[in-house]
Design a protein around this motif. Structure first.
Motif, short mmCIF file in Angstrom:
data_model
loop_
_atom_site.label_atom_id
_atom_site.label_comp_id
_atom_site.label_asym_id
_atom_site.label_seq_id
_atom_site.Cartn_x
_atom_site.Cartn_y
_atom_site.Cartn_z
N PRO A 1 0.86 -1.19 -0.05
CA PRO A 1 0.02 0.06 0.04
C PRO A 1 1.00 1.46 -0.08
O PRO A 1 2.14 1.35 0.34
CB PRO A 1 -0.78 -0.07 1.33
N PHE A 2 0.46 2.25 -0.50
CA PHE A 2 0.89 3.76 -0.65
C PHE A 2 0.83 4.24 0.68
O PHE A 2 -0.24 4.88 1.02
CB PHE A 2 0.58 4.47 -1.92
N THR A 3 1.73 4.15 1.58
CA THR A 3 1.61 4.69 3.09
C THR A 3 2.84 4.83 3.69
O THR A 3 3.80 4.16 3.31
CB THR A 3 0.76 3.68 3.83
N ASP A 4 3.01 5.49 4.80
CA ASP A 4 4.48 5.57 5.46
C ASP A 4 4.20 4.44 6.83
O ASP A 4 5.28 4.37 7.51
CB ASP A 4 4.29 6.99 6.09
N ASP A 5 2.83 3.65 6.73
CA ASP A 5 2.95 2.89 8.18
C ASP A 5 3.70 1.62 7.63
O ASP A 5 3.03 0.56 6.98
CB ASP A 5 1.27 2.73 8.22
N LYS A 6 4.68 1.55 8.21
CA LYS A 6 5.52 0.23 7.88
C LYS A 6 5.10 -1.04 8.14
O LYS A 6 5.24 -2.00 7.36
CB LYS A 6 7.14 0.42 8.63
N ASN A 7 4.28 -1.20 9.13
CA ASN A 7 3.47 -2.32 9.60
C ASN A 7 2.44 -2.67 8.55
O ASN A 7 2.14 -3.82 8.15
CB ASN A 7 2.67 -2.04 10.95
N LYS A 8 1.67 -1.57 7.91
CA LYS A 8 1.03 -2.10 6.96
C LYS A 8 1.82 -2.74 5.62
O LYS A 8 1.35 -3.52 5.01
CB LYS A 8 0.09 -0.74 6.20
N ILE A 9 2.68 -1.96 5.38
CA ILE A 9 3.53 -2.38 4.34
C ILE A 9 4.06 -3.91 4.57
O ILE A 9 3.88 -4.97 3.63
CB ILE A 9 4.81 -1.52 4.34
N ARG A 10 4.62 -4.09 5.65
CA ARG A 10 5.11 -5.47 6.14
C ARG A 10 4.04 -6.21 5.98
O ARG A 10 3.98 -7.62 5.58
CB ARG A 10 5.69 -5.36 7.46
N LYS A 11 2.72 -6.10 6.41
CA LYS A 11 1.62 -7.05 6.45
C LYS A 11 1.09 -7.50 4.94
O LYS A 11 0.99 -8.40 4.88
CB LYS A 11 0.33 -6.25 7.01
N SER A 12 1.35 -6.47 4.27
CA SER A 12 1.26 -6.80 2.81
C SER A 12 2.33 -7.83 2.14
O SER A 12 1.92 -8.85 1.56
CB SER A 12 1.43 -5.48 2.14
N PHE A 13 3.49 -7.53 2.52
CA PHE A 13 4.39 -8.74 2.04
C PHE A 13 4.34 -9.88 2.83
O PHE A 13 4.58 -10.87 2.09
CB PHE A 13 5.64 -7.95 2.19
N LYS A 14 4.10 -9.78 3.86
CA LYS A 14 3.96 -11.13 4.58
C LYS A 14 2.69 -12.03 4.28
O LYS A 14 2.88 -13.33 4.10
CB LYS A 14 3.43 -11.05 6.12
N PHE A 15 1.79 -11.25 3.82
CA PHE A 15 0.46 -12.13 3.11
C PHE A 15 1.14 -12.71 1.89
O PHE A 15 0.73 -13.93 1.47
CB PHE A 15 -0.65 -10.99 2.94
N LEU A 16 1.82 -12.07 1.01
CA LEU A 16 2.22 -12.59 -0.26
C LEU A 16 3.24 -13.81 0.04
O LEU A 16 3.04 -14.88 -0.56
CB LEU A 16 3.01 -11.68 -1.04
N ARG A 17 4.14 -13.79 1.09
CA ARG A 17 4.97 -14.95 1.42
C ARG A 17 4.03 -16.14 2.03
O ARG A 17 4.55 -17.18 1.52
CB ARG A 17 5.98 -14.33 2.49
N MET A 18 3.04 -15.66 2.61
CA MET A 18 2.16 -16.83 3.20
C MET A 18 1.64 -17.43 2.25
O MET A 18 1.57 -18.82 2.06
CB MET A 18 1.14 -16.26 4.27
N LEU A 19 1.00 -16.73 1.20
CA LEU A 19 0.37 -17.59 -0.06
C LEU A 19 1.34 -18.34 -0.83
O LEU A 19 0.80 -19.37 -1.29
CB LEU A 19 -0.15 -16.29 -0.88
N LYS A 20 2.44 -18.02 -0.86
CA LYS A 20 3.42 -18.54 -1.84
C LYS A 20 3.90 -19.97 -1.09
O LYS A 20 3.75 -21.13 -1.63
CB LYS A 20 4.68 -17.82 -2.06
N ASP A 21 3.99 -19.79 0.40
CA ASP A 21 4.26 -20.84 0.99
C ASP A 21 3.31 -21.84 1.02
O ASP A 21 3.51 -23.28 0.94
CB ASP A 21 4.58 -20.63 2.65
N LYS A 22 2.16 -21.39 0.93
CA LYS A 22 0.83 -22.52 1.12
C LYS A 22 0.75 -23.13 -0.34
O LYS A 22 0.58 -24.45 -0.54
CB LYS A 22 -0.50 -21.28 1.16
N PHE A 23 1.01 -22.41 -1.53
CA PHE A 23 1.23 -23.26 -2.69
C PHE A 23 2.25 -24.13 -2.83
O PHE A 23 2.19 -25.19 -3.25
CB PHE A 23 1.31 -22.26 -4.13
N VAL A 24 3.71 -23.89 -2.36
CA VAL A 24 4.78 -24.57 -2.31
C VAL A 24 4.42 -25.95 -1.52
O VAL A 24 4.69 -26.97 -2.21
CB VAL A 24 6.00 -23.90 -1.88
#
Ligand SMILES: *Cc1c(COP(=O)(O)O)cnc(C)c1O
Length: 233
Positions: free
Chosen positions: A163-186
Motif C-alpha cells: 500500500p502507498f503509506t508511511d505505515d511500515k506495519n501495513k507495508i510489512r503485512k502486505s509482504f507477509k501475506f504474499l509470502r504466506m500465499l507462496k508458502d501455501k502453494f509450495v
C-alpha cells in the motif's frame, strides 16, 4: 550518477541480506526504467545492470527496438489483451498476470512464437482499489492451477505492490501475506520460486519478508517527469 545510485542500492541490498541472513544472490534487482529514455538504460547496463522493468507495452516495444544490449526485460504493468503481442515478443518475465483471459492470451501468443513465457500472478495485498491484482484467495488459487496447465506458460512466482503509506506495519503485512500465499502453494506442490515485491521506498522491508525480485526505479534514476515522454528523456 546512475552508476553511483546503482552501487548504493546494491550495497543496501547486500547489507540488508547480511542482517537477516539471506543470500544476496537470491535477491535480484530489477531496475524499473519506465518513463526514462533508452540512454538511461544503456548507462545502467554499462554499469553492470542486466534486468530492467517496464510497465507500458508500447514503451517496452519502442525501447527494446532501440537497444541492442542483451537485456533481461520484465513487464510489470497493467496489460490488456490486445497489447499482449508487444510484451511477449520481448519480456523474459511478465509480473502482472491478473486474470484467466489474460493468461490465455499470453499462452496463445507465446505458442505462436514458440516460447515458454515466464509469468507471475499479481496479487492485490493492500485492498487499495487503485491497485491491480487479485484479492480473492480462491480466485488466485484457480488462476495458479489454470496457468500450471497451460503449455506455453511457466508460473515462476507471485507479485504484489505494498500500500502507498508511511505505515511500515501495513507495508510489512502486505509482504507477509504474499509470502504466506507462496508458502501455501509450495506446500501443495506448486513450483513457485519467486516473490516479486519491494520498490524504492520499501525494498528493505521486502527483503526482510522474503522478496527474491525487487523492482526499483526512482532510487536509481531519480524522480520521474510524467510531463515528458520517454523518447524525450
Ligand atoms: C514504477 C513501479 C515500480 C518502481 O517504483 P519506484 O518507486 O520508482 O521504485 C515498481 N513496481 C511497479 C509495478 C511499478 O509500476
Amino acid at each position: 550518477m546512475i552508476g553511483e545510485n546503482l552501487n548504493r542500492v546494491k550495497e543496501k541490498i547486500f547489507n540488508k541480506c547480511s542482517e537477516v541472513n539471506r543470500i544476496p544472490a537470491e535477491v535480484k534487482l530489477i531496475v524499473v526504467s519506465k518513463n526514462f529514455g533508452a540512454g538511461h538504460i544503456k548507462e545502467a547496463f554499462a554499469a553492470g545492470q542486466i534486468d530492467f522493468g517496464e510497465n507500458r507495452p508500447q514503451e517496452l516495444d519502442g525501447k527494446a527496438k532501440l537497444i541492442n544490449e542483451n537485456i533481461c526485460w520484465h513487464f510489470i504493468g497493467n496489460l490488456q489483451r490486445n497489447k499482449v503481442k508487444y510484451v511477449v515478443k520481448w519480456a523474459d518475465f511478465i509480473h502482472s498476470v491478473n486474470s484467466l483471459s489474460l493468461a490465455e492470451e499470453i499462452n496463445k501468443r507465446a505458442e505462436k512464437l514458440g516460447k515458454i513465457q515466464k509469468v507471475f500472478v499479481e496479487v492485490n495485498t493492500s485492498n487499495e482499489s487503485t491497485k491491480l491484482g487479485l484479492t480473492d484467495e480462491l480466485e488466485i488459487e484457480t488462476l495458479v492451477y489454470k496457468i500450471e496447465e497451460m503449455k506455453n506458460l511457466k508460473l515462476t512466482g507471485l507479485m504484489t505492490m505494498a500500500p502507498f503509506t508511511d505505515d511500515k506495519n501495513k507495508i510489512r503485512k502486505s509482504f507477509k501475506f504474499l509470502r504466506m500465499l507462496k508458502d501455501k502453494f509450495v506446500n501443495n506442490g506448486v513450483d513457485l520460486k519467486h516473490l516479486s515485491m519491494g520498490m524504492s521506498a520499501d525494498y528493505e522491508i521486502a527483503i526482510e519478508e522474503g522478496a527474491t525480485m525487487l523492482r526499483i526505479g526512482s532510487a536509481i534514476f531519480g524522480p520521474r517527469d510524467y510531463s515528458k515522454s520517454w523518447r524525450e528523456l
